[in-house]
Design a protein around this motif. Sequence first.
Motif, short mmCIF file in Angstrom:
data_model
loop_
_atom_site.label_atom_id
_atom_site.label_comp_id
_atom_site.label_asym_id
_atom_site.label_seq_id
_atom_site.Cartn_x
_atom_site.Cartn_y
_atom_site.Cartn_z
N THR A 64 0.82 -1.21 0.00
CA THR A 64 0.00 0.00 0.00
C THR A 64 0.85 1.26 0.00
OG1 THR A 64 -1.73 1.21 1.18
CG2 THR A 64 -0.17 -0.03 2.54
N LEU A 65 0.38 2.27 -0.71
CA LEU A 65 1.11 3.54 -0.81
C LEU A 65 0.68 4.54 0.25
CD1 LEU A 65 1.11 3.96 -4.71
CD2 LEU A 65 2.98 3.15 -3.25
N TYR A 66 -0.17 4.13 1.19
CA TYR A 66 -0.59 5.02 2.28
C TYR A 66 0.43 4.92 3.42
CZ TYR A 66 -4.89 5.31 -0.36
OH TYR A 66 -5.81 5.53 -1.37
N GLU A 72 -13.47 3.32 9.87
CA GLU A 72 -14.15 3.24 8.58
C GLU A 72 -13.97 4.47 7.71
OE1 GLU A 72 -15.39 2.33 11.42
OE2 GLU A 72 -16.00 0.24 11.24
N PRO A 73 -14.02 5.71 8.26
CA PRO A 73 -13.86 6.88 7.39
C PRO A 73 -12.51 6.95 6.71
CG PRO A 73 -14.82 7.50 9.49
CD PRO A 73 -14.34 6.08 9.62
N TYR A 74 -11.50 6.19 7.20
CA TYR A 74 -10.17 6.29 6.63
C TYR A 74 -9.86 5.13 5.69
CZ TYR A 74 -9.74 9.75 10.25
OH TYR A 74 -9.95 10.83 11.06
N ASP A 75 -10.84 4.27 5.44
CA ASP A 75 -10.63 3.20 4.47
C ASP A 75 -10.65 3.81 3.08
OD1 ASP A 75 -10.79 1.06 2.74
OD2 ASP A 75 -12.04 -0.13 4.08
N PRO A 76 -9.55 3.71 2.31
CA PRO A 76 -9.50 4.37 1.00
C PRO A 76 -10.55 3.87 0.04
CG PRO A 76 -7.62 2.91 1.32
CD PRO A 76 -8.29 3.05 2.65
N ARG A 77 -11.10 2.67 0.26
CA ARG A 77 -12.13 2.18 -0.65
C ARG A 77 -13.44 2.91 -0.46
NH1 ARG A 77 -12.08 -3.88 0.95
NH2 ARG A 77 -11.65 -2.88 2.94
N LEU A 78 -13.57 3.65 0.66
CA LEU A 78 -14.81 4.36 0.94
C LEU A 78 -14.74 5.83 0.52
CD1 LEU A 78 -15.66 2.90 4.45
CD2 LEU A 78 -16.40 2.10 2.22
N LEU A 79 -13.60 6.25 -0.02
CA LEU A 79 -13.46 7.64 -0.42
C LEU A 79 -14.28 7.90 -1.68
CD1 LEU A 79 -9.64 8.18 0.02
CD2 LEU A 79 -11.46 9.21 1.38
N PRO A 80 -14.84 9.10 -1.82
CA PRO A 80 -15.53 9.43 -3.07
C PRO A 80 -14.55 9.49 -4.23
CG PRO A 80 -15.26 11.37 -1.69
CD PRO A 80 -14.83 10.20 -0.86
N ILE A 81 -14.98 9.03 -5.37
CA ILE A 81 -14.13 9.08 -6.55
C ILE A 81 -14.19 10.47 -7.15
CG2 ILE A 81 -13.77 8.12 -8.86
CD1 ILE A 81 -13.14 6.20 -6.57
N ASP A 82 -13.01 11.01 -7.48
CA ASP A 82 -12.93 12.33 -8.10
C ASP A 82 -13.64 12.28 -9.45
OD1 ASP A 82 -12.26 14.69 -9.31
OD2 ASP A 82 -10.13 14.56 -8.84
N PRO A 83 -14.68 13.08 -9.67
CA PRO A 83 -15.41 13.01 -10.94
C PRO A 83 -14.58 13.40 -12.14
CG PRO A 83 -16.09 14.93 -9.66
CD PRO A 83 -15.22 14.09 -8.76
N THR A 84 -13.44 14.07 -11.92
CA THR A 84 -12.58 14.45 -13.04
C THR A 84 -11.58 13.37 -13.39
OG1 THR A 84 -10.93 15.50 -11.61
CG2 THR A 84 -12.79 16.86 -12.34
N GLU A 118 -6.19 -3.36 15.56
CA GLU A 118 -7.49 -2.78 15.87
C GLU A 118 -8.08 -2.12 14.63
OE1 GLU A 118 -9.25 0.94 18.52
OE2 GLU A 118 -7.12 0.46 18.51
N THR A 119 -9.35 -2.37 14.38
CA THR A 119 -9.99 -1.79 13.20
C THR A 119 -11.22 -0.97 13.56
OG1 THR A 119 -11.32 -3.79 12.89
CG2 THR A 119 -9.23 -3.67 11.69
N VAL A 120 -11.62 -0.98 14.83
CA VAL A 120 -12.85 -0.28 15.22
C VAL A 120 -12.69 1.21 15.05
CG1 VAL A 120 -14.43 0.17 17.12
CG2 VAL A 120 -13.42 -2.10 16.86
N ASP A 154 0.83 2.84 11.74
CA ASP A 154 -0.36 2.90 12.59
C ASP A 154 -1.38 1.81 12.32
OD1 ASP A 154 0.57 5.22 13.85
OD2 ASP A 154 -0.24 6.48 12.28
N GLY A 155 -1.29 1.16 11.18
CA GLY A 155 -2.26 0.13 10.87
C GLY A 155 -3.67 0.68 10.77
N ASP A 156 -4.65 -0.19 10.90
CA ASP A 156 -6.05 0.22 10.85
C ASP A 156 -6.53 0.52 12.27
OD1 ASP A 156 -6.34 0.02 8.12
OD2 ASP A 156 -6.93 -2.09 8.18
N THR A 157 -6.03 1.61 12.83
CA THR A 157 -6.40 1.98 14.19
C THR A 157 -6.85 3.44 14.23
OG1 THR A 157 -4.22 2.80 14.82
CG2 THR A 157 -4.60 0.43 15.07
N ARG A 158 -7.45 3.82 15.34
CA ARG A 158 -7.86 5.21 15.52
C ARG A 158 -6.66 6.15 15.49
NH1 ARG A 158 -11.11 2.45 19.29
NH2 ARG A 158 -13.35 2.59 18.89
N ARG A 159 -5.52 5.65 15.95
CA ARG A 159 -4.33 6.49 15.98
C ARG A 159 -3.95 7.00 14.60
NH1 ARG A 159 -0.41 3.08 18.33
NH2 ARG A 159 0.32 2.47 16.26
#
Length: 213
Positions: free
Chosen positions: A70-72, A189-201, A184-186, A78-83
């Motif tokens: 992953t490029l993030y 969700e807002p930081y999962d890149p698959r849930l980001l809106p796709i840039d319409p351009t 930890e994954t709880v 930090d993994g998939d954590t609140r941190r």
Amino acid sequence: MIHQISSWCLSYPDDDVLSRIDLMRTALDEQRRDAAVQLLGRTVDHLAGEDAMTLRRNYIDLFDLSKRSTLYLSYWSDGDTRRRGSSLGEFKQVYRDSGFLVDLHGELPDHLPIVLEFSARADPGRGVELLEKHRAALELIKFSLLEADSPYAGAVAAVCTTLPSPSPPDRETAMARCRPVPTETVGLEPYDPRLLPIDPTSSRPPIPNPTVR
């Protein structure tokens, strides 16, 4: 120049990126043939030598559907954590403090092509500081791509040569520089890149929601 071309090479290979291949080659040809230029040239040659559909399919498989490369940048520490939310906020703060309007292209602020473009076009000093702070993540991405025999390894390796500190000799040393990645994954969700809106351009297609490898 290395950071800008690497940013393009590591971005999703849409028509805009692929239209710059000749520009990238010309810019590299004008430079002294040092290690960074040679490494980056391998990635540019890969983009020039494959058809667009193959490039796009392989890019999604390599970077979007697997966490192994992953490029993030903050994921590696930090993994998939609140941190991780705090780490993402630090990237945003650096962009705000620079006084430049940073286009995230629908990505998270720690996406490596975004950081590289910021370093190349907005604030090289702060950009290098960000990359150096996340040097261990960069090296782990590089080692993962090398293990996968991916031509994208050249672009990441080229970036590593531009930073002030030496590269670690192996993956284990790079891992030791990162904080342990918790599981930890709880609440992330807002930081999962698959849930980001796709840039319409953008011509990049929506990312499917498979089981992450």
